[in-house]
Design a protein around this motif. Structure first.
Motif, PDB file in Angstrom:
ATOM      1  N   LEU A 193       0.831  -1.195   0.000  1.00 20.62           N
ATOM      2  CA  LEU A 193       0.000   0.000   0.000  1.00 20.62           C
ATOM      3  C   LEU A 193       0.868   1.249   0.000  1.00 20.62           C
ATOM      4  N   PRO A 194       0.487   2.255  -0.777  1.00 16.48           N
ATOM      5  CA  PRO A 194       1.247   3.498  -0.744  1.00 16.48           C
ATOM      6  C   PRO A 194       1.001   4.228   0.572  1.00 16.48           C
ATOM      7  N   ALA A 195       1.991   4.944   1.037  1.00 17.65           N
ATOM      8  CA  ALA A 195       1.803   5.739   2.258  1.00 17.65           C
ATOM      9  C   ALA A 195       0.789   6.843   1.986  1.00 17.65           C
ATOM     10  N   GLN A 196      -0.044   7.117   2.984  1.00 14.59           N
ATOM     11  CA  GLN A 196      -1.063   8.145   2.812  1.00 14.59           C
ATOM     12  C   GLN A 196      -0.389   9.495   2.617  1.00 14.59           C
ATOM     13  N   GLU A 197      -0.811  10.221   1.548  1.00 16.16           N
ATOM     14  CA  GLU A 197      -0.177  11.500   1.247  1.00 16.16           C
ATOM     15  C   GLU A 197      -0.607  12.534   2.270  1.00 16.16           C
ATOM     16  N   LEU A 198       0.358  13.287   2.742  1.00 15.67           N
ATOM     17  CA  LEU A 198       0.082  14.327   3.722  1.00 15.67           C
ATOM     18  C   LEU A 198       0.013  15.654   2.992  1.00 15.67           C
ATOM     19  N   PHE A 199      -1.110  16.361   3.146  1.00 14.11           N
ATOM     20  CA  PHE A 199      -1.296  17.640   2.491  1.00 14.11           C
ATOM     21  C   PHE A 199      -1.098  18.740   3.522  1.00 14.11           C
ATOM     22  N   GLU A 200      -0.060  19.519   3.317  1.00 15.83           N
ATOM     23  CA  GLU A 200       0.255  20.572   4.262  1.00 15.83           C
ATOM     24  C   GLU A 200       0.940  21.713   3.528  1.00 15.83           C
ATOM     25  N   GLY A 201       1.070  22.834   4.213  1.00 11.61           N
ATOM     26  CA  GLY A 201       1.700  23.987   3.593  1.00 11.61           C
ATOM     27  C   GLY A 201       1.675  25.184   4.512  1.00 11.61           C
ATOM     28  N   GLN A 202       1.664  26.368   3.914  1.00 13.48           N
ATOM     29  CA  GLN A 202       1.668  27.607   4.682  1.00 13.48           C
ATOM     30  C   GLN A 202       0.363  28.362   4.471  1.00 13.48           C
ATOM     31  N   TRP A 203      -0.038  29.137   5.475  1.00  9.71           N
ATOM     32  CA  TRP A 203      -1.207  29.992   5.352  1.00  9.71           C
ATOM     33  C   TRP A 203      -0.832  31.427   5.695  1.00  9.71           C
ATOM     34  N   LEU A 204      -1.510  32.361   5.058  1.00  4.62           N
ATOM     35  CA  LEU A 204      -1.355  33.780   5.354  1.00  4.62           C
ATOM     36  C   LEU A 204      -2.728  34.430   5.293  1.00  4.62           C
ATOM     37  N   THR A 205      -2.985  35.350   6.185  1.00  8.71           N
ATOM     38  CA  THR A 205      -4.258  36.065   6.151  1.00  8.71           C
ATOM     39  C   THR A 205      -4.023  37.553   6.353  1.00  8.71           C
ATOM     40  N   GLU A 206      -4.937  38.319   5.780  1.00 14.43           N
ATOM     41  CA  GLU A 206      -4.956  39.761   6.024  1.00 14.43           C
ATOM     42  C   GLU A 206      -6.408  40.190   6.085  1.00 14.43           C
ATOM     43  N   THR A 207      -6.787  40.831   7.170  1.00 12.41           N
ATOM     44  CA  THR A 207      -8.177  41.219   7.400  1.00 12.41           C
ATOM     45  C   THR A 207      -8.433  42.592   6.823  1.00 12.41           C
ATOM     46  N   SER A 208      -9.603  42.753   6.182  1.00 10.23           N
ATOM     47  CA  SER A 208      -9.967  44.062   5.642  1.00 10.23           C
ATOM     48  C   SER A 208     -10.201  45.039   6.793  1.00 10.23           C
ATOM     49  N   GLY A 209     -10.206  46.317   6.455  1.00 10.21           N
ATOM     50  CA  GLY A 209     -10.346  47.347   7.485  1.00 10.21           C
ATOM     51  C   GLY A 209     -11.631  47.247   8.280  1.00 10.21           C
ATOM     52  N   ASP A 210     -12.711  46.796   7.621  1.00  6.39           N
ATOM     53  CA  ASP A 210     -13.993  46.691   8.329  1.00  6.39           C
ATOM     54  C   ASP A 210     -14.213  45.309   8.942  1.00  6.39           C
ATOM     55  N   ASN A 211     -13.186  44.439   8.821  1.00  5.34           N
ATOM     56  CA  ASN A 211     -13.236  43.091   9.396  1.00  5.34           C
ATOM     57  C   ASN A 211     -14.342  42.218   8.807  1.00  5.34           C
ATOM     58  N   ARG A 212     -14.854  42.608   7.620  1.00  3.39           N
ATOM     59  CA  ARG A 212     -15.919  41.818   7.011  1.00  3.39           C
ATOM     60  C   ARG A 212     -15.388  40.681   6.137  1.00  3.39           C
ATOM     61  N   ARG A 213     -14.206  40.866   5.584  1.00  6.68           N
ATOM     62  CA  ARG A 213     -13.625  39.844   4.734  1.00  6.68           C
ATOM     63  C   ARG A 213     -12.188  39.593   5.147  1.00  6.68           C
ATOM     64  N   VAL A 214     -11.748  38.369   4.911  1.00 10.17           N
ATOM     65  CA  VAL A 214     -10.366  37.997   5.171  1.00 10.17           C
ATOM     66  C   VAL A 214      -9.780  37.480   3.862  1.00 10.17           C
ATOM     67  N   CYS A 215      -8.646  38.022   3.463  1.00 10.22           N
ATOM     68  CA  CYS A 215      -7.925  37.478   2.303  1.00 10.22           C
ATOM     69  C   CYS A 215      -7.070  36.323   2.806  1.00 10.22           C
ATOM     70  N   LEU A 216      -7.417  35.128   2.382  1.00 11.14           N
ATOM     71  CA  LEU A 216      -6.712  33.917   2.805  1.00 11.14           C
ATOM     72  C   LEU A 216      -5.842  33.418   1.660  1.00 11.14           C
ATOM     73  N   THR A 217      -4.572  33.201   1.950  1.00  7.57           N
ATOM     74  CA  THR A 217      -3.648  32.623   0.978  1.00  7.57           C
ATOM     75  C   THR A 217      -3.122  31.313   1.519  1.00  7.57           C
ATOM     76  N   LEU A 218      -3.231  30.265   0.708  1.00  6.37           N
ATOM     77  CA  LEU A 218      -2.694  28.954   1.069  1.00  6.37           C
ATOM     78  C   LEU A 218      -1.612  28.579   0.052  1.00  6.37           C
ATOM     79  N   ILE A 219      -0.454  28.231   0.570  1.00  5.81           N
ATOM     80  CA  ILE A 219       0.673  27.830  -0.268  1.00  5.81           C
ATOM     81  C   ILE A 219       0.955  26.365   0.043  1.00  5.81           C
ATOM     82  N   TYR A 220       0.911  25.537  -0.977  1.00  2.00           N
ATOM     83  CA  TYR A 220       1.062  24.110  -0.735  1.00  2.00           C
ATOM     84  C   TYR A 220       1.942  23.495  -1.813  1.00  2.00           C
ATOM     85  N   ARG A 221       2.469  22.338  -1.508  1.00  2.00           N
ATOM     86  CA  ARG A 221       3.355  21.636  -2.420  1.00  2.00           C
ATOM     87  C   ARG A 221       2.951  20.163  -2.456  1.00  2.00           C
ATOM     88  N   GLY A 222       2.981  19.567  -3.619  1.00  2.00           N
ATOM     89  CA  GLY A 222       2.662  18.151  -3.742  1.00  2.00           C
ATOM     90  C   GLY A 222       3.453  17.514  -4.858  1.00  2.00           C
TER      91      GLY A 222
END
Length: 351
Positions: A27-56
């Motif tokens: 059996l193949p080893a179960q692939e692990l999905f992981e990476g980096q996250w970054l967020t920046e909140t808008s001035g009114d705190n209504r939206r969050v810009c989410l960035t996910l950086i991953y490698r596979g």
């Protein structure tokens, strides 16, 4: 007797471990999905810009950035760090699984490391809806692009053909969201297949663009017309500029042709400065195609050739008669020549 019991039990344990090892060896080893996250909140705190950086192994290094509702981020641990930093653990929850994140926050910005934890019940729900179970990689990508059960249900509600798991993933990676499907549906665009939805999204046809075209007098366009119009750069600003210059409701294919041939609002305005008003769009296209520029007209007018027809301007340009040539002839005593005479001299090779 007791010693024999423990020996049998030990032998059984060894055999069990051996069998498990044999079974797992293929059996193949179960692939692990992981990476980096970054967020920046808008001035009114209504939206969050989410960035996910991953490698596979299959998709290399990738980055995805999306605005999300802050309510999708669930803080599970928050503690003071150093110099105005807060150490945080949070979860970003999607139907296909959750992104377990750890890192820090400072001044409405955060970053850290994430690990993807798949939702075991997600595959069951998809199968209940008639889809095949996603692979581990597919489930990760569905979570990454927030392809939810609500998205699948909305496709069904609007009568879309059931697609393959591959196409569901492709829809997510191409930016086809639940809101996009809903908003198109509300505007009367139920396209039947995910391929058509992806095609519309790839070509930049958005609900606001469709509304703008309708407000400008072009309602109820079909998908192909919308894609063609968007591809050829016919924006609402372009339409409104031409309308302000008197071109109220030209057919859409004429607008596309005019835009393709480089007839801009600024070009039309400059021609007006030199007395060329009320021209048909096809005349503007011909002038632009043949290189009749405002500077070309202006230079000829300065040499005394004003009020030249569009056809004659094109003839002069095609035969290489410009203001410099007129000045050359004048320096040789040839003045007050007609358009036909200028062209005849130039065509005969007279320098």
């Amino acid at each position: 007797m007791k010693t024999r019991f423990w020996k049998v039990r030990a032998d059984f344990a060894v055999i069990s471990l051996f069998l498990v090892a044999c079974l797992n060896a293929g059996l193949p080893a179960q692939e692990l999905f992981e990476g980096q996250w970054l967020t920046e909140t808008s001035g009114d705190n209504r939206r969050v810009c989410l960035t996910l950086i991953y490698r596979g192994a299959e998709f290399g290094r990738n980055t995805i950035s999306r605005d999300i509702d802050p309510r999708q981020m669930h803080v599970t641990s928050l503690s003071p760090g150093s110099v105005d930093r807060s150490v945080v653990e949070l979860e970003i929850r999607r139907d296909a699984g959750l992104f377990r994140c750890e890192g820090w926050f400072q001044n409405n910005k955060g970053s850290g490391h994430f690990t993807f934890v798949p939702n075991a019940g997600f595959a069951t729900e998809l199968q209940r809806r008639g889809y095949e179970a996603p692979s581990a990689r597919e489930q990760f990508l569905l979570a990454l692009h927030d392809v939810s059960l609500s998205f699948v249900d909305e496709l069904s509600r609007q009568g879309y053909q059931r697609s393959s798991m591959h196409d569901l993933v492709r829809a997510g990676t191409h930016g086809v969201t639940l809101d996009y499907v809903r908003d198109l549906g509300e505007l009367g665009y139920t396209l039947g297949t995910l391929d058509q939805l992806i095609r519309m999204r790839d070509h930049g046809v958005t609900p606001p663009y469709i509304k703008e075209l309708a407000a400008a007098g072009y309602p109820k366009l079909d998908a192909d017309q919308l894609i063609q119009t968007r591809d050829h750069g016919v924006t609402i600003d372009y339409i409104q500029k031409l309308q302000s210059l008197g071109y109220r409701m030209p057919p859409l294919d004429e607008l596309v042709r005019t835009r393709d041939h480089g007839v801009s609002g600024a070009y039309v305005e400059e021609l007006r400065r030199f007395g060329y008003q009320g021209l048909e769009l096809n005349e503007l296209v011909r002038m632009r195609d043949h290189g009749v520029t405002p500077s070309f007209i202006s230079a000829l007018q300065q040499e005394g050739y004003a009020h030249i027809s569009v056809s004659d301007l094109i003839r002069l340009r095609d035969h290489g008669v410009n203001a410099d040539y007129v000045r050359t002839l004048r320096s040789r005593g040839m003045t007050n020549l007609s358009i036909d005479e200028l062209i005849r001299l130039r065509s005969s090779g007279f320098r």
